[in-house]
Design an enzyme around this catalytic site. Sequence first.
Site, PDB file in Angstrom:
ATOM      1  N   CYS A 229      -3.095   1.327   9.426  1.00 41.23           N
ATOM      2  CA  CYS A 229      -4.215   0.327   9.026  1.00 41.23           C
ATOM      3  C   CYS A 229      -5.299  -0.144  10.192  1.00 41.23           C
ATOM      4  O   CYS A 229      -6.505  -0.474   9.829  1.00 41.23           O
ATOM      5  CB  CYS A 229      -3.561  -1.069   8.538  1.00 41.23           C
ATOM      6  SG  CYS A 229      -1.857  -0.844   7.689  1.00 41.23           S
TER       7      CYS A 229
ATOM      8  N   HIS B   5       0.940  -1.091  -0.016  1.00 46.61           N
ATOM      9  CA  HIS B   5       0.084   0.167  -0.043  1.00 46.61           C
ATOM     10  C   HIS B   5       0.792   1.180  -0.024  1.00 46.61           C
ATOM     11  O   HIS B   5       2.083   1.205   0.421  1.00 46.61           O
ATOM     12  CB  HIS B   5      -0.960   0.191   1.380  1.00 46.61           C
ATOM     13  CG  HIS B   5      -2.040  -0.542   1.050  1.00 46.61           C
ATOM     14  ND1 HIS B   5      -2.539  -1.453   2.315  1.00 46.61           N
ATOM     15  CD2 HIS B   5      -3.066  -0.904   0.410  1.00 46.61           C
ATOM     16  CE1 HIS B   5      -3.544  -2.187   2.081  1.00 46.61           C
ATOM     17  NE2 HIS B   5      -3.782  -1.528   0.689  1.00 46.61           N
TER      18      HIS B   5
HETATM   19  C1  CIR Z   1      -4.877  -7.127   3.838  1.00 46.41           C
HETATM   20  O1  CIR Z   1      -4.181  -7.851   3.034  1.00 46.41           O
HETATM   21  O2  CIR Z   1      -5.708  -6.477   3.436  1.00 46.41           O
HETATM   22  C2  CIR Z   1      -4.466  -7.197   5.177  1.00 46.41           C
HETATM   23  N1  CIR Z   1      -4.152  -8.648   5.500  1.00 46.41           N
HETATM   24  C3  CIR Z   1      -3.429  -6.258   5.510  1.00 46.41           C
HETATM   25  C4  CIR Z   1      -4.010  -4.654   5.182  1.00 46.41           C
HETATM   26  C5  CIR Z   1      -3.118  -3.780   5.699  1.00 46.41           C
HETATM   27  N2  CIR Z   1      -3.807  -2.418   5.662  1.00 46.41           N
HETATM   28  C6  CIR Z   1      -3.084  -1.311   5.220  1.00 46.41           C
HETATM   29  O3  CIR Z   1      -1.828  -1.294   4.952  1.00 46.41           O
HETATM   30  N3  CIR Z   1      -3.682  -0.357   5.108  1.00 46.41           N
END
Ligand code: CIR
Length: 254
Positions: free
Chosen positions: A249, A162
Amino acid sequence: SQFQNVIVKAPATSYVNGLTTSDLGTPDYEKVVAQHHAYVEALKTCGVEVTELPADEQYPDSVFVEDPAVLTKEFAVIANPGADSRNGEKEAIGEALKNFYNKFYHIEAPGYLDGGDVLQADNRFYIGLSERTNEEGARQLKEILEKEGYEADILQLKEFFHLKTGIAYLGNNHLIVAGEFVGHPAFGDYNQIVISKEDEYSANCIRVNDYVLIPAGYPETKRKIEEAGYQTIELDMSEIRKQDGGLSCLSLRF
Ligand code: CIR
């Protein structure tokens, strides 16, 4: 970076089966709960009101509340998360945000966007094109932001999962950058705190009022942020990292 409210969501036991690209192993659920609790306590230290949404077993990754929404002081944008198994998370977040906002926008298919790909730095937003955020999703968000008087730049990610995996804005023109964002032309006007390759995970940190929350175990990052004039709070992120998650996140801050 002045926030009154934070939304978090309790980790579900299904968290251990969430999406990940890491090879760090399966998270220990008890430790996840403890690390999430410490995160909430740190936010309270920062002086924000924390709203904790109940765990939702149906969505293993729903603890990562940053992805289904993008918030400003004035309005909420309900995102359209790019991973199939996460897309439905936007329903519960949209409901929760009705308690705080009366102006809503929505990213609509064929546009997809994860909030983790959106960074706000004062009146400017950066939107990353990633595996989760496509050009149409980014274009829709840019149009919404510009209509509301903000500026928005779209940039293609090369390696990061991200956008905010490798960048954080602390306020006062201070930008933390790692990896592909070091020397990136979009960020040349900021006072940069550059994070080395081996400390890359610590680029995802969050300024909340008088503190910067940082992952534990990165003394160089801690030193650099404190030298820039900020107090830090260190948090153990081992079990969050196993599912590709970072400090940003885990919350929506507004
Ligand atoms: C995903 O793959 O969507 C989750 N395991 C991790 C999301 C992390 N979120 C972020 O970086 N904003």
